[in-house]
Design a protein around this motif. Structure first.
Motif, PDB file in Angstrom:
ATOM      1  N   UNK A  50       0.755  -1.216  -0.071  1.00  0.00           N
ATOM      2  CA  UNK A  50      -0.059  -0.092  -0.042  1.00  0.00           C
ATOM      3  C   UNK A  50       0.966   1.135   0.099  1.00  0.00           C
ATOM      4  N   UNK A  51       1.879   1.343   0.797  1.00  0.00           N
ATOM      5  CA  UNK A  51       2.931   2.278   0.864  1.00  0.00           C
ATOM      6  C   UNK A  51       3.689   2.699  -0.498  1.00  0.00           C
ATOM      7  N   UNK A  52       3.953   1.449  -1.233  1.00  0.00           N
ATOM      8  CA  UNK A  52       4.890   1.648  -2.255  1.00  0.00           C
ATOM      9  C   UNK A  52       4.005   2.307  -3.330  1.00  0.00           C
ATOM     10  N   UNK A  53       2.489   1.881  -3.398  1.00  0.00           N
ATOM     11  CA  UNK A  53       1.779   2.259  -4.384  1.00  0.00           C
ATOM     12  C   UNK A  53       1.486   3.795  -4.238  1.00  0.00           C
ATOM     13  N   UNK A  54       1.277   4.077  -2.958  1.00  0.00           N
ATOM     14  CA  UNK A  54       0.727   5.491  -2.435  1.00  0.00           C
ATOM     15  C   UNK A  54       1.950   6.241  -2.853  1.00  0.00           C
ATOM     16  N   UNK A  55       3.337   6.145  -2.511  1.00  0.00           N
ATOM     17  CA  UNK A  55       4.566   6.763  -2.993  1.00  0.00           C
ATOM     18  C   UNK A  55       4.605   6.829  -4.530  1.00  0.00           C
ATOM     19  N   UNK A  56       4.227   6.047  -5.261  1.00  0.00           N
ATOM     20  CA  UNK A  56       4.134   6.029  -6.787  1.00  0.00           C
ATOM     21  C   UNK A  56       3.160   6.801  -7.067  1.00  0.00           C
ATOM     22  N   UNK A  57       1.875   7.157  -6.633  1.00  0.00           N
ATOM     23  CA  UNK A  57       1.268   7.993  -7.028  1.00  0.00           C
ATOM     24  C   UNK A  57       1.478   9.500  -6.746  1.00  0.00           C
ATOM     25  N   UNK A  58       2.230   9.765  -5.618  1.00  0.00           N
ATOM     26  CA  UNK A  58       2.562  11.020  -5.103  1.00  0.00           C
ATOM     27  C   UNK A  58       3.562  11.440  -6.284  1.00  0.00           C
ATOM     28  N   UNK A  59       4.684  10.316  -6.369  1.00  0.00           N
ATOM     29  CA  UNK A  59       5.624  10.741  -7.612  1.00  0.00           C
ATOM     30  C   UNK A  59       4.967  11.010  -9.090  1.00  0.00           C
ATOM     31  N   UNK A  60       4.070  10.455  -9.490  1.00  0.00           N
ATOM     32  CA  UNK A  60       3.266  10.868 -10.646  1.00  0.00           C
ATOM     33  C   UNK A  60       2.678  12.137 -10.761  1.00  0.00           C
TER      34      UNK A  60
END
Length: 64
Positions: free
Chosen positions: A27-37
């Motif tokens: 969950x954290x990994x995908x959330x960080x990826x969303x923030x980066x995008x």
């Protein structure tokens, strides 16, 4: 479609994956990826001249 819109779509996809993630690390990994995008989308808007490079604050002096 603008490049920044594509980046925002990628962010949305990451958020959807985060919602379905099984486990906190994923969950954290995908959330960080969303923030980066989203950061890339905002930067692309800046590069395209759609948002100003710096937000200017006007400070008013008290008593002036």
């Amino acid at each position: 479609m603008k490049q920044s819109d594509i980046f925002r779509d990628n962010a949305d996809n990451c958020l959807q994956l985060a919602e379905r993630a099984e486990g906190q690390p994923t969950h954290k990994r995908y959330s960080r990826m969303a923030e980066a995008w989203m950061a890339l989308a905002n930067e692309q808007d800046w590069l395209d001249g759609e948002i100003p490079p710096v937000k200017v604050r006007v400070l008013q002096m008290q008593g002036a």
